[in-house]
Write a protein that holds these residues in place. Structure first.
Motif, PDB file in Angstrom:
ATOM      1  N   ASN A   1     -10.647   1.189 -10.250  1.00  0.00           N
ATOM      2  CA  ASN A   1     -10.365   2.357  -9.455  1.00  0.00           C
ATOM      3  C   ASN A   1      -9.239   1.833  -8.400  1.00  0.00           C
ATOM      4  O   ASN A   1      -9.182   2.509  -7.422  1.00  0.00           O
ATOM      5  CB  ASN A   1     -11.491   2.774  -8.712  1.00  0.00           C
ATOM      6  CG  ASN A   1     -12.517   3.595  -9.672  1.00  0.00           C
ATOM      7  OD1 ASN A   1     -12.292   4.444 -10.296  1.00  0.00           O
ATOM      8  ND2 ASN A   1     -13.745   3.140  -9.803  1.00  0.00           N
ATOM      9  N   ASN A   2      -8.686   0.790  -8.801  1.00  0.00           N
ATOM     10  CA  ASN A   2      -7.640   0.121  -7.765  1.00  0.00           C
ATOM     11  C   ASN A   2      -6.383   0.666  -8.043  1.00  0.00           C
ATOM     12  O   ASN A   2      -5.709   0.590  -9.255  1.00  0.00           O
ATOM     13  CB  ASN A   2      -7.442  -1.191  -8.102  1.00  0.00           C
ATOM     14  CG  ASN A   2      -6.352  -2.180  -7.101  1.00  0.00           C
ATOM     15  OD1 ASN A   2      -5.392  -1.244  -6.605  1.00  0.00           O
ATOM     16  ND2 ASN A   2      -6.811  -3.138  -6.682  1.00  0.00           N
ATOM     17  N   PRO A   3      -5.777   1.692  -7.099  1.00  0.00           N
ATOM     18  CA  PRO A   3      -4.621   2.587  -7.364  1.00  0.00           C
ATOM     19  C   PRO A   3      -3.348   1.602  -7.974  1.00  0.00           C
ATOM     20  O   PRO A   3      -2.514   1.953  -8.722  1.00  0.00           O
ATOM     21  CB  PRO A   3      -4.078   3.174  -6.092  1.00  0.00           C
ATOM     22  CG  PRO A   3      -5.530   3.307  -5.511  1.00  0.00           C
ATOM     23  CD  PRO A   3      -6.215   2.164  -5.766  1.00  0.00           C
ATOM     24  N   ILE A   4      -3.239   0.362  -7.379  1.00  0.00           N
ATOM     25  CA  ILE A   4      -2.159  -0.555  -7.927  1.00  0.00           C
ATOM     26  C   ILE A   4      -2.267  -0.975  -9.242  1.00  0.00           C
ATOM     27  O   ILE A   4      -1.338  -0.959 -10.154  1.00  0.00           O
ATOM     28  CB  ILE A   4      -2.044  -1.625  -6.935  1.00  0.00           C
ATOM     29  CG1 ILE A   4      -1.776  -1.152  -5.482  1.00  0.00           C
ATOM     30  CG2 ILE A   4      -0.889  -2.612  -7.309  1.00  0.00           C
ATOM     31  CD1 ILE A   4      -0.678  -0.299  -5.357  1.00  0.00           C
ATOM     32  N   THR A   5      -3.564  -1.263  -9.557  1.00  0.00           N
ATOM     33  CA  THR A   5      -4.034  -1.706 -10.870  1.00  0.00           C
ATOM     34  C   THR A   5      -3.625  -0.562 -11.899  1.00  0.00           C
ATOM     35  O   THR A   5      -3.137  -0.663 -13.058  1.00  0.00           O
ATOM     36  CB  THR A   5      -5.560  -2.397 -11.056  1.00  0.00           C
ATOM     37  OG1 THR A   5      -5.551  -3.005 -10.085  1.00  0.00           O
ATOM     38  CG2 THR A   5      -5.640  -2.697 -12.450  1.00  0.00           C
ATOM     39  N   ILE A   6      -4.227   0.591 -11.607  1.00  0.00           N
ATOM     40  CA  ILE A   6      -3.808   1.648 -12.524  1.00  0.00           C
ATOM     41  C   ILE A   6      -2.509   1.928 -12.622  1.00  0.00           C
ATOM     42  O   ILE A   6      -2.189   2.589 -13.572  1.00  0.00           O
ATOM     43  CB  ILE A   6      -4.550   2.937 -11.593  1.00  0.00           C
ATOM     44  CG1 ILE A   6      -6.186   2.719 -11.829  1.00  0.00           C
ATOM     45  CG2 ILE A   6      -4.377   4.303 -12.478  1.00  0.00           C
ATOM     46  CD1 ILE A   6      -6.832   3.781 -10.972  1.00  0.00           C
ATOM     47  N   THR A   7      -1.580   2.084 -11.663  1.00  0.00           N
ATOM     48  CA  THR A   7      -0.179   2.346 -11.668  1.00  0.00           C
ATOM     49  C   THR A   7       0.623   1.455 -12.323  1.00  0.00           C
ATOM     50  O   THR A   7       1.433   1.538 -13.448  1.00  0.00           O
ATOM     51  CB  THR A   7       0.338   2.376 -10.494  1.00  0.00           C
ATOM     52  OG1 THR A   7      -0.276   3.487  -9.613  1.00  0.00           O
ATOM     53  CG2 THR A   7       1.865   2.640 -10.347  1.00  0.00           C
TER      54      THR A   7
END
Length: 281
Positions: A232-238
């Motif tokens: 759920n980490n936006p940076i990881t997801i991106t």
């Protein structure tokens, strides 16, 4: 800033739908997932705003070489909407078949939930991936850049409403328009559902070009991506798919092979037995 202005104006409507769905159908939500979706939406809007500042000179320059002078009218806006929806279909389809585009688009598919906040789950990397390139033909034909950006925003606004599990099939509407039922299929990773239903507003493009599949009540949709990200980490997801794409391109030998990695069919950033797996199996 037309896209941002239109979507910002509609944000109270979106929030009402999210709130009602959350209250009545809490089982379809995960708080951390929805918070990640919201953060990704803010990052996406900021990236879009910045990219428009940089790209508007290009759009205006290109407009000087337009083939036709198309005056603004109800009819011209209608045709602009239809044409943009047609181009969106091809952008969306390409985003599932070209690794470079998938690296941005995978963000939208990476949630295992399907609710109205899933529509917010967008990538800040779309400008770099080149989503805007697909709208250039409209400007060259003769549609004013502001008109083009406005119909893009309206198309995206419509798509918010198809991200839900609480709306069943809608009768005759299903034959012409993209609906929650059609879009649930698009987000599903079930065999037979992958790479289907790319429509923005009109489902007719999928029916014309052979990518339509109807939702089967006997095959409930399973959401996410093959090789689930579980973050759920936006940076990881991106950036997880970009990291995978860059690494895979680097280690691949030969120029043609590298091009195939960049612009061929996507592979998953998640590993199984130390081997990259196809996004779609």
């Amino acid at each position: 800033m037309t896209i941002e202005m239109i979507l910002l104006a509609l944000s109270p409507v979106f929030l009402v739908f999210v709130s009602v769905e959350f209250i009545k159908y809490r089982r379809f939500y995960d708080i951390k997932d929805s918070m990640a979706n919201t953060a990704l939406a803010l990052l996406h809007q900021a990236a879009d705003a910045l990219s428009l500042i940089l790209l508007m000179p290009l759009f205006n320059w290109l407009y000087e070489y337009r083939v036709f002078d198309i005056e603004l009218s109800v009819l011209s806006v209608f045709f602009a909407f239809i044409l943009q929806d047609f181009l969106y279909y091809w952008f969306h389809r390409a985003s599932h078949h070209i690794h470079w585009l998938w690296a941005a688009h995978v963000v939208h598919h990476s949630s295992t939930k399907m609710n109205f906040t899933t529509a917010f789950r967008q990538s800040l990397m779309y400008p770099l991936a080149g989503m805007w390139v697909f709208w250039l033909p409209m400007i060259l034909i003769g549609f004013n850049p502001i008109t083009v950006l406005s119909v893009v925003a309206l198309n995206l606004a419509y798509q918010f409403f198809v991200h839900t599990q609480v709306v069943n099939k809608l009768g005759w509407f299903e034959f012409i328009f993209n609906t929650p039922s059609h879009h649930r299929v698009h987000h599903a990773i079930n065999r037979g559902y992958l790479d289907k239903n790319f429509a923005g507003v009109l489902i007719i493009w999928d029916k014309l070009f052979g990518t339509f599949v109807e939702e089967d009540k006997n095959q409930p949709c399973k959401y996410g991506i093959v090789g689930q990200l579980n973050s759920n980490n936006p940076i990881t997801i991106t950036f997880h798919q970009w990291r995978h794409l860059i690494k895979l391109t680097y280690i691949t030998k030969g120029f043609e092979a590298k091009l195939k990695v960049l612009f061929g069919y996507p592979t998953s950033s998640q590993k199984k037995n130390d081997n990259s797996v196809k996004y779609k199996s």
